[in-house]
Design an enzyme around this catalytic site. Structure first.
Site, PDB file in Angstrom:
ATOM      1  N   CYS A  91       9.480 -14.051 -20.271  1.00 14.90           N
ATOM      2  CA  CYS A  91       9.055 -14.962 -21.343  1.00 14.90           C
ATOM      3  C   CYS A  91       8.899 -14.279 -22.695  1.00 14.90           C
ATOM      4  O   CYS A  91       8.856 -14.957 -23.714  1.00 14.90           O
ATOM      5  CB  CYS A  91       7.737 -15.637 -20.973  1.00 14.90           C
ATOM      6  SG  CYS A  91       7.845 -16.691 -19.521  1.00 14.90           S
ATOM      7  N   HIS A 359       8.989 -24.500 -23.963  1.00 15.90           N
ATOM      8  CA  HIS A 359       9.048 -23.037 -23.856  1.00 15.90           C
ATOM      9  C   HIS A 359      10.456 -22.614 -23.438  1.00 15.90           C
ATOM     10  O   HIS A 359      10.726 -22.396 -22.258  1.00 15.90           O
ATOM     11  CB  HIS A 359       8.001 -22.606 -22.830  1.00 15.90           C
ATOM     12  CG  HIS A 359       7.960 -21.157 -22.491  1.00 15.90           C
ATOM     13  ND1 HIS A 359       8.508 -20.163 -23.275  1.00 15.90           N
ATOM     14  CD2 HIS A 359       7.401 -20.517 -21.416  1.00 15.90           C
ATOM     15  CE1 HIS A 359       8.299 -18.989 -22.702  1.00 15.90           C
ATOM     16  NE2 HIS A 359       7.641 -19.173 -21.581  1.00 15.90           N
ATOM     17  N   CYS A 389       2.072 -14.080 -22.231  1.00 15.07           N
ATOM     18  CA  CYS A 389       2.032 -13.605 -20.854  1.00 15.07           C
ATOM     19  C   CYS A 389       3.467 -13.502 -20.353  1.00 15.07           C
ATOM     20  O   CYS A 389       4.371 -14.133 -20.895  1.00 15.07           O
ATOM     21  CB  CYS A 389       1.221 -14.551 -19.974  1.00 15.07           C
ATOM     22  SG  CYS A 389       1.865 -16.238 -19.880  1.00 15.07           S
TER      23      CYS A 389
END
Length: 403
Positions: A91, A359, A389
């Site tokens: 991510c 996202h 994260c």
């Protein structure tokens, strides 16, 4: 050491990551090339003006495989003499691309880079590339692997966040995102995605659900309860790791977790000489970067220790930071960050986040840096920190300072 400056930041709107999403017919290659072209055109750059393109994308298979960064350069208006580097830090891939580029500039390895990333989650499904930490039993069993949704529920259980707590954050994210769009706060960064005839395909984040309230979220069933509780469930694995917990409280669902979307973002980073050569004024300098490894089971707590690290290593305190962007992978991630640092939510994700707007994995890190910069300028603030994260237990952070 040479300073690394941000000269420009752009992003596409985020399209729903499914077959009826507006960007579904656009490939990762094309969206990447459009984003690179926007940076080139907006800054009147020669095609050979930068040293490299560093591009994050997480699921590096099919059309997103084979060093997409280099393919995007060749498909763009940049000169073919510019290479390309594809990277994957899950991510944080888009942020890591920016951080790598900044540190290359700071170390003297070229005057300028374009860094960012892309993810077409509706075309290349998340997880379709496999992952040793999830599928290789010699690692998964030893490290007590659980899916990210279970990890988010472990955070909520461990740190005392209720279903109302996580739902309230989700409602607020939707409210803030709508307000930001209504007030054109993203106007400087958004580029319209157009088809081959120049007609607009998408000019706004289409995942948003501004009508969301506590009642609509309250009607949703927890998304990860069944995989956690049905034997052999992942809850049992987690409780082996954390025996002090009686049970895992399952509070996350589609409405308080990040949305699956398509999108891309790019940031132009260069030294002072680059700006002089091209008549560009820097908007901010990248003051610090950091990354860290964390507990791979609870997995998503990385924003806390990486923020501690970046502050400590750069002589800063949490009170020195004016604004924060903490990726809303799951609501509990942001709540834990604010709890750990006693940060006022009015300084965190002030324009909403991934719960409301989605996202796109490889792009999000670059998106939130650009959003942070825009908001620092809007509020006339100085220092901002962006953090995410990361799957399998990591964290990444960037501190930017307006100039």
């Amino acid at each position: 050491m040479t300073e690394a400056y941000i000269y420009d930041a752009v992003r596409t709107p985020r399209g729903k990551g499914r077959k009826d999403g507006s960007l579904h017919e656009v490939t990762a290659l094309r969206l990447s090339a459009l984003t690179l072209n926007a940076v080139k055109a907006r800054n009147n750059l020669d095609g050979h003006a930068i040293e490299d393109v560093i591009w994050g994308n997480v699921t590096q298979v099919m059309e997103q495989g084979g060093c997409l960064a280099r393919s995007a350069v060749l498909a763009s208006d940049l000169d073919e003499s510019i290479p390309g580097l594809s990277i994957n830090r899950f991510c944080a891939s888009g942020m890591e691309a920016v951080n790598l580029a900044a540190n290359q500039v700071r170390g003297g390895a070229g005057e300028a880079y374009i860094a960012g990333g892309v993810e077409m989650m509706g075309r290349v499904p998340m997880g379709s590339d496999g992952a040793a930490v999830a599928v290789d039993p010699t690692l998964a069993m030893e490290k007590y692997f659980v899916p990210q949704g279970i990890s988010a529920d472990i955070i909520a259980t461990e740190y005392g966040f209720s279903r109302d707590d996580v739902d309230s954050l989700a409602v607020e994210s939707q409210r803030r995102a709508k307000k930001a769009w209504d007030e054109n706060r993203f106007a400087r960064s958004i580029i319209t995605v157009r088809d081959q005839n120049g007609l607009p395909i998408l000019d706004h984040d289409e995942f948003m659900r501004p009508e969301t309230d506590m009642q609509t979220l309250g009607a949703l069933n927890p998304s990860f309860q069944q995989m956690g509780e049905v034997m052999p469930g992942f809850d049992a694995v987690a409780l082996l790791k954390y025996p002090h917990l009686e049970r895992i409280e399952h509070v996350h669902h589609a409405g308080n977790s990040s949305g699956i979307v398509d999108g891309a973002a790019a940031i132009l980073i260069g030294n002072e000489e680059f700006g002089r050569k091209h008549g560009l004024k820097p908007r901010a300098r990248i003051r610090a970067t950091a990354k860290i490894g964390t507990d791979p089971t609870i997995m998503l707590t990385g924003p806390v220790p990486v923020t501690e690290k970046i502050l400590r290593e750069n002589g800063l305190e949490i009170g020195d930071i004016d604004l924060f962007e903490v990726n809303e992978a799951f609501a509990a991630v942001v709540l834990r960050f604010c709890q750990a640092f006693d940060v006022d939510m009015e300084r965190v994700n002030v324009n909403g986040g991934a719960i409301a707007m989605g996202h796109p994995l490889g792009a999000t890190g670059a998106i939130i840096i650009g959003t942070l910069l825009d908001e620092l300028e809007r509020q006339d603030k100085e220092l901002g920190l962006a953090t995410l994260c990361i799957a399998s237990g990591m964290g990444a952070a960037t501190v930017i300072e307006r100039v």
